[in-house]
Design a protein around this motif. Structure first.
Motif, mmCIF file in Angstrom:
data_model
loop_
_atom_site.group_PDB
_atom_site.id
_atom_site.type_symbol
_atom_site.label_atom_id
_atom_site.label_comp_id
_atom_site.label_asym_id
_atom_site.label_seq_id
_atom_site.Cartn_x
_atom_site.Cartn_y
_atom_site.Cartn_z
ATOM 1 N N VAL A 153 0.849 -1.179 0.000
ATOM 2 C CA VAL A 153 0.000 0.000 0.000
ATOM 3 C C VAL A 153 0.893 1.240 0.000
ATOM 4 C CG1 VAL A 153 -0.191 0.003 2.520
ATOM 5 C CG2 VAL A 153 -1.954 1.119 1.158
ATOM 6 N N GLN A 154 0.420 2.297 -0.616
ATOM 7 C CA GLN A 154 1.200 3.537 -0.664
ATOM 8 C C GLN A 154 1.102 4.291 0.663
ATOM 9 O OE1 GLN A 154 -0.093 5.828 -4.057
ATOM 10 N NE2 GLN A 154 1.184 4.640 -5.459
ATOM 11 N N PRO A 155 2.108 5.091 0.971
ATOM 12 C CA PRO A 155 2.016 5.932 2.178
ATOM 13 C C PRO A 155 0.757 6.771 2.155
ATOM 14 C CG PRO A 155 4.247 5.971 1.304
ATOM 15 C CD PRO A 155 3.402 5.229 0.286
ATOM 16 N N GLY A 156 0.102 6.844 3.316
ATOM 17 C CA GLY A 156 -1.166 7.547 3.419
ATOM 18 C C GLY A 156 -2.378 6.692 3.131
ATOM 19 N N GLY A 157 -2.144 5.501 2.626
ATOM 20 C CA GLY A 157 -3.244 4.607 2.282
ATOM 21 C C GLY A 157 -3.774 3.847 3.478
ATOM 22 N N SER A 158 -4.749 2.978 3.185
ATOM 23 C CA SER A 158 -5.411 2.185 4.221
ATOM 24 C C SER A 158 -5.389 0.719 3.861
ATOM 25 C CB SER A 158 -6.866 2.641 4.384
ATOM 26 O OG SER A 158 -6.933 3.980 4.832
ATOM 27 N N LEU A 159 -5.494 -0.086 4.892
ATOM 28 C CA LEU A 159 -5.517 -1.541 4.713
ATOM 29 C C LEU A 159 -6.240 -2.140 5.908
ATOM 30 C CD1 LEU A 159 -4.208 -3.390 2.493
ATOM 31 C CD2 LEU A 159 -2.370 -3.830 4.137
ATOM 32 N N ARG A 160 -7.025 -3.174 5.648
ATOM 33 C CA ARG A 160 -7.635 -3.927 6.748
ATOM 34 C C ARG A 160 -7.149 -5.363 6.687
ATOM 35 N NH1 ARG A 160 -13.913 -5.419 8.234
ATOM 36 N NH2 ARG A 160 -13.603 -6.934 6.551
ATOM 37 N N ILE A 161 -6.568 -5.805 7.765
ATOM 38 C CA ILE A 161 -6.149 -7.198 7.851
ATOM 39 C C ILE A 161 -7.076 -7.944 8.803
ATOM 40 C CG2 ILE A 161 -3.764 -6.804 7.185
ATOM 41 C CD1 ILE A 161 -2.953 -6.782 10.103
ATOM 42 N N SER A 162 -7.190 -9.242 8.561
ATOM 43 C CA SER A 162 -8.120 -10.079 9.307
ATOM 44 C C SER A 162 -7.399 -11.285 9.878
ATOM 45 C CB SER A 162 -9.248 -10.564 8.388
ATOM 46 O OG SER A 162 -9.927 -9.491 7.777
ATOM 47 N N CYS A 163 -7.989 -11.852 10.909
ATOM 48 C CA CYS A 163 -7.472 -13.086 11.503
ATOM 49 C C CYS A 163 -8.663 -13.965 11.855
ATOM 50 C CB CYS A 163 -6.642 -12.769 12.731
ATOM 51 S SG CYS A 163 -6.131 -14.207 13.688
ATOM 52 N N ALA A 164 -8.767 -15.087 11.171
ATOM 53 C CA ALA A 164 -9.849 -16.027 11.423
ATOM 54 C C ALA A 164 -9.366 -17.139 12.344
ATOM 55 C CB ALA A 164 -10.348 -16.616 10.108
ATOM 56 N N ALA A 165 -10.103 -17.371 13.412
ATOM 57 C CA ALA A 165 -9.710 -18.354 14.416
ATOM 58 C C ALA A 165 -10.593 -19.582 14.353
ATOM 59 C CB ALA A 165 -9.785 -17.739 15.812
ATOM 60 N N SER A 166 -10.015 -20.725 14.652
ATOM 61 C CA SER A 166 -10.775 -21.967 14.748
ATOM 62 C C SER A 166 -10.131 -22.850 15.796
ATOM 63 C CB SER A 166 -10.841 -22.682 13.393
ATOM 64 O OG SER A 166 -9.540 -23.009 12.945
ATOM 65 N N GLY A 167 -10.920 -23.775 16.330
ATOM 66 C CA GLY A 167 -10.382 -24.720 17.294
ATOM 67 C C GLY A 167 -10.300 -24.201 18.717
ATOM 68 N N LEU A 168 -10.869 -23.037 18.966
ATOM 69 C CA LEU A 168 -10.883 -22.490 20.321
ATOM 70 C C LEU A 168 -12.209 -21.776 20.540
ATOM 71 C CD1 LEU A 168 -8.609 -19.275 20.524
ATOM 72 C CD2 LEU A 168 -9.724 -20.112 18.469
ATOM 73 N N ILE A 169 -12.540 -21.562 21.827
ATOM 74 C CA ILE A 169 -13.764 -20.817 22.146
ATOM 75 C C ILE A 169 -13.406 -19.344 22.043
ATOM 76 C CG2 ILE A 169 -15.603 -20.450 23.808
ATOM 77 C CD1 ILE A 169 -14.912 -23.210 24.961
ATOM 78 N N PHE A 170 -13.664 -18.792 20.872
ATOM 79 C CA PHE A 170 -13.125 -17.484 20.503
ATOM 80 C C PHE A 170 -13.528 -16.403 21.498
ATOM 81 C CE2 PHE A 170 -11.167 -14.645 17.608
ATOM 82 C CZ PHE A 170 -11.968 -13.526 17.439
ATOM 83 N N ASN A 171 -14.761 -16.426 21.964
ATOM 84 C CA ASN A 171 -15.235 -15.324 22.807
ATOM 85 C C ASN A 171 -14.693 -15.388 24.227
ATOM 86 O OD1 ASN A 171 -16.788 -17.282 24.011
ATOM 87 N ND2 ASN A 171 -18.711 -16.610 23.101
ATOM 88 N N GLN A 172 -13.816 -16.344 24.497
ATOM 89 C CA GLN A 172 -13.150 -16.390 25.788
ATOM 90 C C GLN A 172 -11.741 -15.793 25.739
ATOM 91 O OE1 GLN A 172 -13.226 -20.329 27.453
ATOM 92 N NE2 GLN A 172 -15.452 -20.293 27.791
ATOM 93 N N TYR A 173 -11.293 -15.451 24.550
ATOM 94 C CA TYR A 173 -9.912 -14.994 24.364
ATOM 95 C C TYR A 173 -9.854 -13.510 24.055
ATOM 96 C CZ TYR A 173 -8.185 -19.776 24.286
ATOM 97 O OH TYR A 173 -7.843 -21.063 24.628
ATOM 98 N N ASP A 174 -8.949 -12.799 24.755
ATOM 99 C CA ASP A 174 -8.543 -11.495 24.288
ATOM 100 C C ASP A 174 -7.732 -11.696 23.011
ATOM 101 O OD1 ASP A 174 -7.718 -10.230 27.623
ATOM 102 O OD2 ASP A 174 -9.652 -10.450 26.604
ATOM 103 N N MET A 175 -7.853 -10.752 22.099
ATOM 104 C CA MET A 175 -7.122 -10.862 20.834
ATOM 105 C C MET A 175 -6.184 -9.678 20.683
ATOM 106 S SD MET A 175 -8.108 -13.699 19.567
ATOM 107 C CE MET A 175 -7.342 -13.588 17.949
ATOM 108 N N LYS A 176 -5.024 -9.951 20.150
ATOM 109 C CA LYS A 176 -4.001 -8.914 20.012
ATOM 110 C C LYS A 176 -3.406 -8.976 18.609
ATOM 111 C CE LYS A 176 -2.695 -9.822 24.836
ATOM 112 N NZ LYS A 176 -2.786 -8.558 25.577
ATOM 113 N N TRP A 177 -2.978 -7.825 18.132
ATOM 114 C CA TRP A 177 -2.173 -7.753 16.923
ATOM 115 C C TRP A 177 -0.763 -7.303 17.332
ATOM 116 C CZ3 TRP A 177 -3.289 -9.548 12.228
ATOM 117 C CH2 TRP A 177 -4.626 -9.730 11.875
ATOM 118 N N TYR A 178 0.211 -8.045 16.841
ATOM 119 C CA TYR A 178 1.614 -7.696 16.999
ATOM 120 C C TYR A 178 2.185 -7.465 15.595
ATOM 121 C CZ TYR A 178 1.778 -9.467 21.844
ATOM 122 O OH TYR A 178 1.583 -9.667 23.187
ATOM 123 N N ARG A 179 3.346 -6.840 15.572
ATOM 124 C CA ARG A 179 4.056 -6.732 14.304
ATOM 125 C C ARG A 179 5.558 -6.851 14.550
ATOM 126 N NH1 ARG A 179 3.126 -0.290 12.802
ATOM 127 N NH2 ARG A 179 4.580 0.586 14.344
#
Length: 120
Positions: free
Chosen positions: A12-38
């Motif tokens: 993406v160019q500077p100043g642009g936008s992007l949405r990234i996603s993370c799909a989870a399976s195999g766990l009770i998702f609503n029991q977990y805090d979710m974090k993004w690292y880089r």
């Protein structure tokens, strides 16, 4: 088997936008805090954003405040990171993390990462 699968990265160019996603399976998702690292080349992995299991609270590193928004859809077992006004220094591999803890017991799961490159 727990799986976290990130998607949506790219160039993406500077100043642009992007949405990234993370799909989870195999766990009770609503029991977990979710974090993004880089992690940028030659640098340590850093926490970017956190959202609690219900989505009721979010927190951001200074680097992303005012530009990044973390959200989740517990019906779809998916967490998102909307990134606006992107800068070249946002270039990194972005990882999602599912975190659960009760007292001294802790569980962490990681995705494989998605590359985000901000360049003209």
């Amino acid at each position: 088997q727990v799986q976290l699968v990130e998607s949506g990265g790219g160039l993406v160019q500077p100043g642009g936008s992007l949405r990234i996603s993370c799909a989870a399976s195999g766990l009770i998702f609503n029991q977990y805090d979710m974090k993004w690292y880089r992690q940028a080349p030659g640098k340590e992995r850093e926490l970017v954003a956190t959202i609690t299991n219900t989505g009721g609270s979010t927190d951001y590193a200074d680097s992303g405040k005012g530009r990044f928004t973390i959200s989740r859809d517990n019906a779809k077992n998916t967490v998102y990171l909307q990134m606006n006004s992107l800068k070249p220094e946002d270039t990194a591999v972005y990882y999602c993390n599912a975190h659960w803890s009760r007292g001294w017991i802790e569980q962490n799961y990681w995705g494989q990462g998605t590359q985000v490159t901000v360049s003209s």
